[in-house]
Design an enzyme around this catalytic site. Sequence first.
Site, PDB file in Angstrom:
ATOM      1  N   ALA A 190      44.974  49.944  38.598  1.00 14.84           N
ATOM      2  CA  ALA A 190      45.864  48.952  39.194  1.00 14.84           C
ATOM      3  C   ALA A 190      47.347  49.292  39.025  1.00 14.84           C
ATOM      4  O   ALA A 190      48.173  48.915  39.858  1.00 14.84           O
ATOM      5  CB  ALA A 190      45.575  47.592  38.575  1.00 14.84           C
TER       6      ALA A 190
ATOM      7  N   THR B  20      51.242  48.572  41.384  1.00 12.11           N
ATOM      8  CA  THR B  20      52.191  47.487  41.071  1.00 12.11           C
ATOM      9  C   THR B  20      53.501  47.688  41.836  1.00 12.11           C
ATOM     10  O   THR B  20      54.136  46.719  42.244  1.00 12.11           O
ATOM     11  CB  THR B  20      52.482  47.379  39.558  1.00 12.11           C
ATOM     12  OG1 THR B  20      52.938  48.638  39.086  1.00 12.11           O
ATOM     13  CG2 THR B  20      51.259  46.942  38.768  1.00 12.11           C
TER      14      THR B  20
ATOM     15  N   HIS C 214      35.180  50.683  42.642  1.00 12.81           N
ATOM     16  CA  HIS C 214      34.990  49.232  42.624  1.00 12.81           C
ATOM     17  C   HIS C 214      34.934  48.657  44.040  1.00 12.81           C
ATOM     18  O   HIS C 214      35.230  47.477  44.251  1.00 12.81           O
ATOM     19  CB  HIS C 214      36.090  48.571  41.778  1.00 12.81           C
ATOM     20  CG  HIS C 214      35.983  48.930  40.316  1.00 12.81           C
ATOM     21  ND1 HIS C 214      36.949  48.657  39.392  1.00 12.81           N
ATOM     22  CD2 HIS C 214      34.973  49.551  39.628  1.00 12.81           C
ATOM     23  CE1 HIS C 214      36.547  49.098  38.193  1.00 12.81           C
ATOM     24  NE2 HIS C 214      35.362  49.644  38.327  1.00 12.81           N
TER      25      HIS C 214
END
Length: 256
Positions: free
Chosen positions: A26, A30, A121
């Site tokens: 992640a 950002t 994912h």
Amino acid sequence: MDLVKKINDLADLLLESGKTMVLTGAGISTESGIPDFRGPDGLWSKVDPMYVFHAETFIYRPEVFYEAGMPLMGPLQAAQPNAAHRVIADLEEAGLVWGVVTQNVDGLHQKAGSKNVFEMHGHLRSATCLKCRHVIPWDRLAEMVAAGEIPPRHQDCGGVFKPDAVFFGDPLPPDFYDCCREVSESDLLVVVGSSLEVSPVNYLPQLCKRLAIVNMGPTMADYRAVLKVDAKAGEAFTELKRVLQERGVRLSGSAV
Ligand code: APR
């Protein structure tokens, strides 16, 4: 050690490596405006992920995801790749990176032009009916939810649509095993923007011959890394592109 020195070391590792894989989390997104999970403003400070994004919750109470989780997905759809995504795509095109394993569902590597992307994912491009496996595009799913169809169901069979993202408790996609092979055959794995707290993806750094990490803050595999760059991914990869070009590497693609 300053950033320039560290990025020169990263360039050395890349140029010495016959095959390099990149593993992202992640933190690489950002700078595209998507919050990470475990940072102070991370998504996990807003919802209880082990409940809202759990496969079992989805089976018994799918409305929990559609009411609490789905609204958090909107910004991911609208986001654009940043310098780190773009440089990684350029490195693949130049033959310096073989492929990207990502834990992210935002699709930003593909938007930046990366071709060999393993989405561990899953993704938010579509949803699948849990009863008959009929697949619909994400926009259609969003339309149904916006129209108050919660949970959204397949008209023909009445099954509930589930996003094609991996929830807690779901099996990983079968290409996880391909990733393990690619990483163990690689000379170098570069981790970018992941705390490496989530298994089994955090097993991959154990498989590579050499590990480099670009991450703000600590990760679970820092002890194994031959190089740790504690910096913003966008800055680090912008600098990497500059250093490689200075050394005569031809990197085409979008300007950073
Ligand atoms: N540049 C570099 N690192 C950054 C940046 C940035 N601009 N912004 C944040 N980071 C770092 C954070 O400090 C943190 O160490 O990126 C890391 C992100 O870690 P996590 O939030 O734990 O995200 P990730 O490792 O991708 O989480 C893995 O957990 O809940 C699950 O399925 C979810 O895929 C996710 C998985």
